[in-house]
Design an enzyme around this catalytic site. Structure first.
Site, PDB file in Angstrom:
ATOM      1  N   LYS A  68       0.844  -1.205   0.000  1.00 39.91           N
ATOM      2  CA  LYS A  68       0.000   0.000   0.000  1.00 39.91           C
ATOM      3  C   LYS A  68       0.880   1.256   0.000  1.00 39.91           C
ATOM      4  O   LYS A  68       2.074   1.193   0.327  1.00 39.91           O
ATOM      5  CB  LYS A  68      -0.906  -0.012   1.232  1.00 39.91           C
ATOM      6  CG  LYS A  68      -0.154   0.004   2.561  1.00 39.91           C
ATOM      7  CD  LYS A  68      -1.079  -0.296   3.742  1.00 39.91           C
ATOM      8  CE  LYS A  68      -0.321  -0.300   5.052  1.00 39.91           C
ATOM      9  NZ  LYS A  68      -1.108  -0.861   6.163  1.00 39.91           N
ATOM     10  N   TYR A 100      12.770  31.717   5.096  1.00 35.53           N
ATOM     11  CA  TYR A 100      11.488  32.374   5.324  1.00 35.53           C
ATOM     12  C   TYR A 100      11.285  32.730   6.788  1.00 35.53           C
ATOM     13  O   TYR A 100      11.697  31.972   7.679  1.00 35.53           O
ATOM     14  CB  TYR A 100      10.345  31.451   4.884  1.00 35.53           C
ATOM     15  CG  TYR A 100      10.138  31.398   3.393  1.00 35.53           C
ATOM     16  CD1 TYR A 100      10.041  32.554   2.618  1.00 35.53           C
ATOM     17  CD2 TYR A 100      10.013  30.162   2.749  1.00 35.53           C
ATOM     18  CE1 TYR A 100       9.824  32.485   1.248  1.00 35.53           C
ATOM     19  CE2 TYR A 100       9.797  30.087   1.379  1.00 35.53           C
ATOM     20  CZ  TYR A 100       9.703  31.257   0.636  1.00 35.53           C
ATOM     21  OH  TYR A 100       9.498  31.191  -0.712  1.00 35.53           O
TER      22      TYR A 100
HETATM   23  C1  LIG Z   1      -0.266  -1.864   6.906  1.00 34.15           C
HETATM   24  C2  LIG Z   1      -0.784  -3.159   7.390  1.00 34.15           C
HETATM   25  C3  LIG Z   1       0.075  -4.269   7.561  1.00 34.15           C
HETATM   26  C4  LIG Z   1       1.585  -4.175   7.445  1.00 34.15           C
HETATM   27  O1  LIG Z   1       2.140  -3.780   8.677  1.00 34.15           O
HETATM   28  P1  LIG Z   1       3.725  -3.653   8.882  1.00 34.15           P
HETATM   29  O2  LIG Z   1       3.872  -3.229  10.299  1.00 34.15           O
HETATM   30  O3  LIG Z   1       4.174  -2.593   7.929  1.00 34.15           O
HETATM   31  O4  LIG Z   1       4.324  -4.975   8.571  1.00 34.15           O
HETATM   32  C5  LIG Z   1      -0.493  -5.493   7.872  1.00 34.15           C
HETATM   33  N1  LIG Z   1      -1.835  -5.613   8.041  1.00 34.15           N
HETATM   34  C6  LIG Z   1      -2.686  -4.562   7.930  1.00 34.15           C
HETATM   35  C7  LIG Z   1      -4.136  -4.766   8.164  1.00 34.15           C
HETATM   36  C8  LIG Z   1      -2.188  -3.308   7.619  1.00 34.15           C
HETATM   37  O5  LIG Z   1      -3.022  -2.265   7.532  1.00 34.15           O
END
Ligand SMILES: *Cc1c(COP(=O)(O)O)cnc(C)c1O
Length: 368
Positions: free
Chosen positions: A38, A264
């Site tokens: 993701k 800035y």
């Molecule tokens: C993002 C996510 C993961 C991955 O978690 P990590 O700590 O990055 O390994 C796994 N399961 C769900 C439901 C997630 O939202």
């Protein structure tokens, strides 16, 4: 690697492979591996990362939203893709691209069945998410009978997996809470299997769950951050390699006299002579304003140069008074030595946030 000539995010696919094999070595041979890609594979590049992992025989992918899954299909990803947080408005697109939804409450379950029915689907694979303590998304244990009633009245969908998510898998002080989540999940799975009469896949562990709770791997694990090189502890970080290095160059060097200001709002005022370097990277590239005013730093020829003044949209200024360097020289924002986690810590945030913030404007380069 040739020296950077502009701001680039270098992505080391060998390091990705190393992390994947390390995490896989923690699993039983028949436990499936789901790669979480993701948010552009945590700020790197979802399509390139997924293609490489698909070649390495990863079993499953997950994204947060449907459009992210569509992009993977268009890039030639053929493995199953779980969509963790699908929005009903895009269900038709999800079905067209053979993506598999996580269904987490009565509303979304009914909405999905209705769209899948209209699309003439039969036994469309879905994943039922249960809340066991994170209190974010998921059915409650008491919903099992209701779900069973709905499922037994339709042939449109079929439950491919049951899953849940740990709230504090990286925090061993919370192990009692985590073990309780695991026990609850087991009991939900038993009830569900009894009610349904078949056994969907079960999964619960994210990266830290894989490392800290080997008895909770069930049929599959879901790893994100570990693949990208972070294990949420010093001990685990030793075995993993950050895959992404953020590099830039020095655009201009200034000599600043005592009493002058930099940037800035004149946020920095010098009380002595100093040398600054202006770098072509700013908050629009993912280095947030919180890194300004001495909090964050970059590395030039192995030496730390703190960010001074406010972070601009396209630039930062760093203090190079004691560093011998020239316009055009390479600058490291983070890499395998000074990691994104080290930089994130300067503003009390975590590697996850810094790496996913690197914007699409930054050129990605792949190292094989
Ligand atoms: C993002 C996510 C993961 C991955 O978690 P990590 O700590 O990055 O390994 C796994 N399961 C769900 C439901 C997630 O939202």
């Amino acid at each position: 690697m040739p020296k950077a000539q502009e701001t680039v995010l270098e992505i080391d696919l060998k390091a990705l492979e190393h992390n994947y094999l390390h995490l896989k070595s923690k699993l039983q041979p028949n436990t499936k591996f789901l790669a979480v890609v993701k948010a552009f594979a945590y700020g790197s590049d979802a399509c390139e990362i997924a293609k490489h992992l698909q070649n390495l025989q990863v079993d499953y992918f997950a994204v947060a939203y449907i459009n992210e899954g569509v992009a993977l299909r268009q890039a030639g990803i053929t493995k199953p893709i779980l969509v963790l947080h699908p929005q009903a408005v895009n269900f038709k697109s999800l079905i067209e691209h053979c993506l598999e939804p996580s269904l987490y409450n009565a509303k979304i379950l009914k909405e999905f069945i209705s769209v899948a029915f209209d699309e003439k689907q039969n036994e469309y694979p879905v994943h039922i998410k249960f809340n066991t303590g994170l209190n974010r998304l998921g059915f409650w244990q008491s919903d099992v009978d209701f779900i069973e009633k709905i499922l037994s009245s339709t042939k449109t969908i079929k439950v491919k997996s049951l899953f849940s998510h740990l709230a504090a898998s990286e925090d061993l002080n919370e192990s009692k809470f985590t073990l309780n989540q695991i026990v609850n999940f087991k009991s939900i799975a038993e009830n569900f299997e009894k009610a349904l009469g078949y056994k969907p896949m079960l999964h619960m562990c994210n990266t830290s769950g894989i490392l800290n709770y080997p008895d909770a791997h069930f049929n599959m694990v879901r790893s994100g951050i570990g693949l990208y090189g972070f294990g949420n502890s010093e001990k685990e970080n030793k075995y993993l390699k950050p895959i992404a290095s953020l590099k830039t160059i020095i655009s201009q060097i200034h000599h600043i006299e005592k009493g002058e200001s930099v940037g800035y709002n004149r946020a920095f005022k010098s009380d002595s002579f100093l040398k600054t370097a202006t770098l072509p990277i700013g908050h629009a590239d993912g280095i947030g304003r919180q890194y300004g005013n001495g909090k964050g730093f970059v590395t030039i020829h192995g030496q730390k140069a703190p960010i001074i003044g406010n972070v601009c949209m396209d630039m930062i200024m760093v203090n190079i008074t004691d560093i011998e360097c020239y316009e055009g020289d390479e600058v490291i924002i983070f890499d395998k030595n000074t990691t994104a986690e080290n930089l994130a810590e300067t503003t009390n945030t975590i590697s996850y946030e810094l790496i996913t913030d690197i914007s699409q404007r930054v050129k990605r380069i792949f190292v094989k």
